[in-house]
Design a protein around this motif. Structure first.
Motif, PDB file in Angstrom:
ATOM      1  N   LEU A  55       0.820  -1.213   0.000  1.00 44.62           N
ATOM      2  CA  LEU A  55       0.000   0.000   0.000  1.00 44.62           C
ATOM      3  C   LEU A  55       0.853   1.261   0.000  1.00 44.62           C
ATOM      4  O   LEU A  55       0.403   2.315  -0.461  1.00 44.62           O
ATOM      5  N   GLN A  56       2.076   1.181   0.509  1.00 43.06           N
ATOM      6  CA  GLN A  56       2.953   2.343   0.492  1.00 43.06           C
ATOM      7  C   GLN A  56       3.340   2.737  -0.925  1.00 43.06           C
ATOM      8  O   GLN A  56       3.713   3.885  -1.174  1.00 43.06           O
ATOM      9  N   SER A  57       3.241   1.778  -1.858  1.00 46.70           N
ATOM     10  CA  SER A  57       3.584   2.057  -3.252  1.00 46.70           C
ATOM     11  C   SER A  57       2.357   2.411  -4.083  1.00 46.70           C
ATOM     12  O   SER A  57       2.498   2.702  -5.277  1.00 46.70           O
ATOM     13  N   ALA A  58       1.158   2.359  -3.484  1.00 46.21           N
ATOM     14  CA  ALA A  58      -0.070   2.661  -4.221  1.00 46.21           C
ATOM     15  C   ALA A  58      -0.151   4.157  -4.523  1.00 46.21           C
ATOM     16  O   ALA A  58       0.002   4.982  -3.628  1.00 46.21           O
ATOM     17  N   LEU A  59      -0.386   4.499  -5.779  1.00 43.43           N
ATOM     18  CA  LEU A  59      -0.457   5.896  -6.195  1.00 43.43           C
ATOM     19  C   LEU A  59      -1.884   6.403  -6.330  1.00 43.43           C
ATOM     20  O   LEU A  59      -2.094   7.610  -6.488  1.00 43.43           O
ATOM     21  N   SER A  60      -2.854   5.505  -6.293  1.00 45.05           N
ATOM     22  CA  SER A  60      -4.248   5.900  -6.466  1.00 45.05           C
ATOM     23  C   SER A  60      -5.140   4.975  -5.652  1.00 45.05           C
ATOM     24  O   SER A  60      -4.699   3.935  -5.145  1.00 45.05           O
ATOM     25  N   ARG A  61      -6.412   5.354  -5.548  1.00 49.00           N
ATOM     26  CA  ARG A  61      -7.376   4.521  -4.830  1.00 49.00           C
ATOM     27  C   ARG A  61      -7.590   3.189  -5.552  1.00 49.00           C
ATOM     28  O   ARG A  61      -7.872   2.180  -4.911  1.00 49.00           O
ATOM     29  N   GLU A  62      -7.455   3.195  -6.871  1.00 47.36           N
ATOM     30  CA  GLU A  62      -7.607   1.956  -7.631  1.00 47.36           C
ATOM     31  C   GLU A  62      -6.491   0.981  -7.279  1.00 47.36           C
ATOM     32  O   GLU A  62      -6.741  -0.222  -7.096  1.00 47.36           O
ATOM     33  N   ASP A  63      -5.258   1.488  -7.181  1.00 45.89           N
ATOM     34  CA  ASP A  63      -4.131   0.627  -6.786  1.00 45.89           C
ATOM     35  C   ASP A  63      -4.351   0.054  -5.388  1.00 45.89           C
ATOM     36  O   ASP A  63      -4.140  -1.144  -5.155  1.00 45.89           O
ATOM     37  N   ALA A  64      -4.777   0.896  -4.464  1.00 45.03           N
ATOM     38  CA  ALA A  64      -5.001   0.435  -3.092  1.00 45.03           C
ATOM     39  C   ALA A  64      -6.118  -0.608  -3.049  1.00 45.03           C
ATOM     40  O   ALA A  64      -6.040  -1.597  -2.301  1.00 45.03           O
TER      41      ALA A  64
END
Length: 428
Positions: free
Chosen positions: A100-109
């Motif tokens: 999650l620390q690498s997620a750039l958007s809500r879609e990634d998360a």
């Protein structure tokens, strides 16, 4: 029945006292046999019977101790298995936090959450809801598994959700008449709902559902895992929200919501390079509000700010999605129109002028603007003279009495590029 009683005896029996009884029976049996051998005669048959009774008691105690040992071994094995499962769950939760620390958007998360929840809780269906921009409802952002069977509702209203109203975990059991159930549940499946709270703000809702008849029991068992998933996800959503806010502040003007000058310059250079490759036109409209200082002096800066916001709203609502509206500075604004020739840009500028003038009645004071239009390649050859020529045309509009549109003079096709702006001409 016998097995049940035996189990109760095993659970209630104390291994320490059983061992003491076993040792005592050994000593008593040995003492009786020794006394019978010493005395001899008629005591031997009685001693043999008593020793046999002690031996039967010893056998029963040994069997009972064996059963207790087997049960304890089984309990230890179950405990070791649960410890291994919890260790695996903790490792997966740590892995989820790292991803999650690498997620750039809500879609990634949402993808990270769905993958982790599917591994940890493969027997449950899940859904992630996130607040919309107006914070009045939650929209479905992610769901799992993607089997075509899961059909969670698309939107949630906070007023219908006990988890959001209380800020605590809510288990909905539609088969129980003694428990509260969220209105959006619909009585279909047992669900557990966990609000995602971070930094004092609710960012979303995690929902897990079970298709079993007694699904509420299963959901109570995994409540801690659901809370851990929601906690990790809430921090990720808070960080993503903060990143988006900082990104917006770096690109947009805080008062009007328009792009700032730095973004405008980068965008203009990019679009001009594309236009040069494609051989297409790019127009620029410079806008300056007339007598804006008078509005501030007569009605206060609050009225001036309101006028700027409404003018910005009229501009963004009247242009194409591909056009870029920016605040150039103070009461000056600029519109970049890729793929738009000079004549089309003049028509659009006239429309914008009338839209701005229509705000006069709303604010109770004259609200007008002057416009200067330039275009590559019709009036300018490069970015270096495009903006100055639009600005020069704007000053011509000011000198012509304001509240009008003027265009830069068209250049001759064979004329060489020049770095100095030419004189603007009036465009009726």
């Amino acid at each position: 029945m016998i097995r049940q009683r035996t189990s109760i005896v095993i659970e209630s029996a104390s291994p320490t006292w059983l061992r003491r009884m076993l040792r005592g029976s050994h000593l008593m049996s040995a003492a009786i046999l020794l006394a019978a051998l010493i005395e001899g005669g008629d005591y031997l048959p009685y001693a043999a019977v008593i020793s046999l009774m002690f031996m039967l008691a010893q056998a029963a105690i040994s069997i009972l101790l064996g059963a207790i040992s087997e049960k304890r071994i089984a309990n230890l094995e179950d405990l070791a298995m649960k410890v291994d499962e919890q260790r695996a769950q903790i490792e997966q939760l740590f892995g989820m936090t790292d991803m999650l620390q690498s997620a750039l958007s809500r879609e990634d998360a949402g993808e990270v959450l769905a993958a982790t929840a599917s591994r940890l809780l493969p027997d449950l269906r899940g859904a992630l809801y996130i607040f919309n921009n107006s914070q009045d409802r939650l929209d479905l952002a992610s769901m799992w598994p993607e089997d075509g069977i899961s059909n969670p509702i698309k939107t949630l209203v906070p007023a219908t959700c006990w988890a959001l109203k209380r800020g605590k975990v809510q288990i909905n059991d539609p088969h129980s008449q003694s428990q509260l159930c969220c209105k959006h549940n619909g009585g279909r499946n047992a669900t557990i709902e966990v609000p995602m709270i971070a930094r004092g703000k609710v960012h979303g809702l995690l929902m897990l559902a079970s298709d079993d008849q007694d699904g509420a029991k299963r959901l109570r068992e995994i409540a801690r895992i659901a809370q851990a998933l929601a906690d990790s996800m809430s921090l990720a959503l808070a960080n993503i929200s903060l990143q988006e806010k900082l990104r917006t502040q770096s690109l947009r003007d805080p008062l009007t919501g328009l792009y700032n000058r730095r973004y405008m310059e980068d965008a203009l250079e990019r679009h001009l390079q594309i236009a040069e490759r494609n051989g297409s036109a790019t127009s620029v409209i410079m806008i300056d509000l007339d007598h804006f200082k008078k509005i501030n002096d007569s009605h206060g800066h609050g009225k001036g700010d309101a006028v700027l916001r409404d003018v910005a709203a009229q501009l963004t609502a009247s242009v194409r999605p591909t056009d870029i509206v920016s605040r150039y500075g103070g009461e000056e604004m600029m519109v970049i129109m890729p793929g738009c020739g000079l004549d089309q840009a003049l028509k659009k500028a006239e429309l914008l002028r009338s839209r701005i003038e229509s705000l006069s009645e709303l604010h109770g004071t004259p609200v007008t603007a002057s416009f200067g239009v330039a275009c590559v390649p019709e009036t300018s050859s490069t970015m270096r003279d495009l903006v100055p020529m639009a600005d020069a045309a704007l000053y011509v509009a000011k000198e012509a009495g304001r509240n009008c549109v003027k265009a830069a003079s068209r250049r001759h096709p064979s004329s060489p590029p020049t770095n100095t702006p030419r004189l603007a001409v009036s465009k009726k």
